[in-house]
Scaffold this motif. Structure first.
Motif, PDB file in Angstrom:
ATOM      1  N   LEU A 147      44.053 -42.123  34.188  1.00 30.04           N
ATOM      2  CA  LEU A 147      45.328 -42.764  33.885  1.00 30.04           C
ATOM      3  C   LEU A 147      45.121 -44.114  33.211  1.00 30.04           C
ATOM      4  CD1 LEU A 147      47.406 -42.020  37.121  1.00 30.04           C
ATOM      5  CD2 LEU A 147      47.885 -41.185  34.817  1.00 30.04           C
ATOM      6  N   SER A 148      44.092 -44.831  33.639  1.00 29.69           N
ATOM      7  CA  SER A 148      43.851 -46.184  33.120  1.00 29.69           C
ATOM      8  C   SER A 148      43.405 -46.178  31.669  1.00 29.69           C
ATOM      9  CB  SER A 148      42.806 -46.898  33.991  1.00 29.69           C
ATOM     10  OG  SER A 148      43.278 -47.029  35.322  1.00 29.69           O
ATOM     11  N   LYS A 149      42.669 -45.139  31.270  1.00 27.88           N
ATOM     12  CA  LYS A 149      42.184 -45.104  29.887  1.00 27.88           C
ATOM     13  C   LYS A 149      43.055 -44.223  28.999  1.00 27.88           C
ATOM     14  CE  LYS A 149      38.772 -41.467  30.910  1.00 27.88           C
ATOM     15  NZ  LYS A 149      37.334 -41.173  31.060  1.00 27.88           N
ATOM     16  N   GLY A 155      44.069 -34.494  32.516  1.00 32.07           N
ATOM     17  CA  GLY A 155      43.436 -35.588  33.239  1.00 32.07           C
ATOM     18  C   GLY A 155      44.049 -35.846  34.594  1.00 32.07           C
ATOM     19  N   LEU A 156      45.170 -35.176  34.896  1.00 34.98           N
ATOM     20  CA  LEU A 156      45.849 -35.397  36.166  1.00 34.98           C
ATOM     21  C   LEU A 156      45.333 -34.482  37.274  1.00 34.98           C
ATOM     22  CD1 LEU A 156      49.554 -35.734  34.935  1.00 34.98           C
ATOM     23  CD2 LEU A 156      47.857 -37.535  35.276  1.00 34.98           C
ATOM     24  N   HIS A 157      44.517 -33.493  36.920  1.00 40.10           N
ATOM     25  CA  HIS A 157      44.069 -32.570  37.969  1.00 40.10           C
ATOM     26  C   HIS A 157      42.839 -33.079  38.716  1.00 40.10           C
ATOM     27  CE1 HIS A 157      41.724 -30.356  34.567  1.00 40.10           C
ATOM     28  NE2 HIS A 157      40.922 -31.211  35.158  1.00 40.10           N
ATOM     29  N   GLY A 158      42.378 -34.294  38.371  1.00 40.13           N
ATOM     30  CA  GLY A 158      41.226 -34.852  39.075  1.00 40.13           C
ATOM     31  C   GLY A 158      39.995 -33.990  38.893  1.00 40.13           C
ATOM     32  N   ILE A 159      39.212 -33.874  39.943  1.00 41.52           N
ATOM     33  CA  ILE A 159      38.011 -33.030  39.917  1.00 41.52           C
ATOM     34  C   ILE A 159      38.397 -31.632  40.370  1.00 41.52           C
ATOM     35  CG2 ILE A 159      35.705 -32.679  40.886  1.00 41.52           C
ATOM     36  CD1 ILE A 159      35.530 -35.707  41.265  1.00 41.52           C
ATOM     37  N   PHE A 205      36.447 -49.010  40.616  1.00 39.72           N
ATOM     38  CA  PHE A 205      37.698 -48.465  41.144  1.00 39.72           C
ATOM     39  C   PHE A 205      37.617 -48.299  42.658  1.00 39.72           C
ATOM     40  CE2 PHE A 205      38.814 -47.784  36.823  1.00 39.72           C
ATOM     41  CZ  PHE A 205      40.178 -47.547  36.794  1.00 39.72           C
ATOM     42  N   ARG A 206      36.448 -47.883  43.136  1.00 35.40           N
ATOM     43  CA  ARG A 206      36.273 -47.661  44.575  1.00 35.40           C
ATOM     44  C   ARG A 206      36.369 -48.963  45.361  1.00 35.40           C
ATOM     45  NH1 ARG A 206      31.270 -44.123  45.420  1.00 35.40           N
ATOM     46  NH2 ARG A 206      32.785 -42.641  44.555  1.00 35.40           N
ATOM     47  N   HIS A 207      35.812 -50.036  44.801  1.00 31.26           N
ATOM     48  CA  HIS A 207      35.739 -51.301  45.539  1.00 31.26           C
ATOM     49  C   HIS A 207      36.920 -52.227  45.298  1.00 31.26           C
ATOM     50  CE1 HIS A 207      31.108 -50.616  45.344  1.00 31.26           C
ATOM     51  NE2 HIS A 207      31.653 -49.954  46.343  1.00 31.26           N
ATOM     52  N   HIS A 208      37.566 -52.119  44.119  1.00 33.19           N
ATOM     53  CA  HIS A 208      38.563 -53.131  43.762  1.00 33.19           C
ATOM     54  C   HIS A 208      39.946 -52.578  43.412  1.00 33.19           C
ATOM     55  CE1 HIS A 208      35.379 -56.120  43.703  1.00 33.19           C
ATOM     56  NE2 HIS A 208      34.656 -55.312  42.928  1.00 33.19           N
ATOM     57  N   VAL A 209      40.066 -51.283  43.153  1.00 34.15           N
ATOM     58  CA  VAL A 209      41.368 -50.731  42.802  1.00 34.15           C
ATOM     59  C   VAL A 209      42.019 -50.033  43.992  1.00 34.15           C
ATOM     60  CG1 VAL A 209      42.599 -49.090  41.311  1.00 34.15           C
ATOM     61  CG2 VAL A 209      40.733 -50.486  40.381  1.00 34.15           C
ATOM     62  N   LEU A 210      41.284 -49.125  44.645  1.00 39.29           N
ATOM     63  CA  LEU A 210      41.863 -48.397  45.768  1.00 39.29           C
ATOM     64  C   LEU A 210      42.143 -49.269  46.992  1.00 39.29           C
ATOM     65  CD1 LEU A 210      40.207 -44.858  45.791  1.00 39.29           C
ATOM     66  CD2 LEU A 210      42.547 -45.475  45.229  1.00 39.29           C
TER      67      LEU A 210
END
Length: 454
Positions: A147-149, A155-159, A205-210
């Motif tokens: 979403l950010s890029k 791109g919405l289905h994740g992994i 993203f793991r440390h500062h976004v979530l």
């Protein structure tokens, strides 16, 4: 979506089996090759599968990037496989050298090496699938990164839980679920020191976004994970609609694709459908927008992607693959009976002319042999070329001939000419030159025949 608090290892294994059944991962009797780094997630996956009665083998990649720590991880995983009494495989990589040679980041290099070896090993051992320990938070992080890029619906289905022979059985579980299972089963693991670094986008993203999102929405991972499932189902409906438009609008002829301009202009939403139709030909959203602009452009305008050219013809958008660099010319020596060119071949024969009428065939040239000078040359036509079209005996530029024939730009680019002593003898597959025609005075003729080879 079920939570496991207080943690119930048996229920967790049941949830694993239910998820694998729903996603068609690991049918009865299947053996999985599990990628184990030594971290908590991969240790939990291998133990969970093994404890659930699913046959596994363990594979470990030693990227030789963290000195003694890399050796420690390999030893740990080797011992862990021995504890489970399952086969163990390891591969050492010179990741720095591979990254340098391919001009890749270390992260990209490690990823390429890892997945290539795992698939190679899976095939060698005859196993059914490669299992990695991606979990729900990994998928949520992927969604936020996409979403950010900027992303389309894919791109919405994740992994995805399953991609070919690659499966992710832990996508139903959160990081907290996995930690609970590790504690309940008293499982040891090793920590990768690079996980603390923010130089990798995912770690940032793991440390500062979530974490700030968790403060506002404590259940953000599970809720986003549930949304991802709905996005996947919406994507299925979306792709069905796209395929319907593809069947109606895209016609394949040989290596080229034809899209009717008037029909495409009528579809809604135009930008989205055009993007999806053109994406297989190397179009990103920016190039697809340029291709939409071609609908209002004149014939001959085009957009070029990395792999194709999209040309505005009178009634069509014509998508044609970019031609690889071709030899500048092909020589035909006297007595030669065949010459191979990209996509076709020319066969040659000489015969005595008996005065019978010459058949009309665009792919066969009947030439007055006495007018030819060897070696003959076959080459692509170029601007400024001219000939004396058969029956006209008047000089005419090939560019004007092509206009009269209403050739599209891709068709023009495929035209070859036969040349003798710098004079065009034959616009191949189209028109002979009047100067080399067979007459009543001709004694020997040279017959050239074009035949498609693909």
């Amino acid at each position: 979506m079920k939570t496991f608090n207080p943690f119930d290892a048996a229920s967790f294994r049941t949830a694993l089996r239910a998820f694998m059944d729903r996603e068609a991962i690991g049918p009865a009797g299947a053996t999985l090759l599990v990628a184990v780094s030594g971290g908590a997630d991969s240790v939990a996956l291998a133990h969970l599968l093994h404890a659930s009665g699913i046959p596994i083998q363990i594979a470990h990649c030693n990227f030789r990037l963290r000195g003694e720590e890399s050796g420690r991880d390999e030893t740990f995983v080797r011992n862990f496989a021995a504890q489970l009494n399952v086969p163990f495989h390891v591969r050492h990589f010179d990741t720095n050298e591979y990254a340098s040679a391919g001009k890749l980041s270390i992260q990209e290099a490690a990823r390429e090496l890892r997945y290539a070896w795992l698939e190679e090993l899976r095939v060698q051992t005859g196993l059914d699938a490669v299992a990695t320990a991606h979990h729900m938070q990994d998928s949520v992080e992927t969604l936020w990164m996409n979403l950010s890029k900027g992303t389309g619906i894919s791109g919405l289905h994740g992994i995805l839980p399953k991609q070919g022979a690659l499966v992710r059985p832990l996508l139903f579980a959160t990081r907290e679920d996995i930690a609970g299972y590790m504690m309940a089963e008293q499982l040891a693991f090793v920590e990768d020191s690079s996980n603390a670094s923010d130089k990798y986008t995912r770690n940032y993203f793991r440390h500062h976004v979530l974490p700030p999102l968790r403060e506002a929405y404590p259940d953000v991972v599970r809720q986003t994970g549930a949304s991802i499932q709905r996005f996947r189902e919406a994507e299925m409906l979306y792709q069905q609609a796209v395929e319907g438009y593809r069947k109606k609008l895209v016609e394949k002829k040989g290596e080229e694709y034809f899209i009717p301009v008037l029909k495409l202009k009528q579809v809604r939403p135009l930008a989205t459908i055009a993007y999806e139709l053109l994406k297989p030909f190397g179009c990103n959203t920016h190039l697809a927008a340029q291709a939409v602009d071609l609908l209002e452009a004149g014939p001959g305008k085009f957009v070029t992607t990395a792999t194709h050219r999209i040309v505005r013809d009178r009634k069509w958008l014509i998508v044609t693959p970019l031609q690889e660099a071709l030899s500048a010319h092909f020589l035909i020596e006297a007595g030669q009976r065949e010459v191979l060119l990209p996509g076709f071949r020319i066969t040659l024969r000489e015969e005595k002319y008996d005065g019978r009428p010459i058949p009309a065939d665009a792919d066969v040239a009947y030439l007055n042999a006495s007018e030819l000078s060897f070696p003959l040359m076959i080459r692509k036509w170029k601007t400024g070329d001219y000939c004396y079209p058969l029956g006209l005996n008047k000089k005419k530029k090939l560019s004007r001939l092509f206009i009269d024939q209403k050739l599209s730009l891709p068709e023009k680019e495929k035209v070859w000419v036969l040349e003798s002593d710098k004079r065009i003898v034959w616009v191949m597959g189209m028109r002979l030159d009047h100067r080399f025609r067979v007459t009543e005075h001709t004694e020997q003729i040279l017959v050239l025949k074009m035949e498609t080879t693909r």
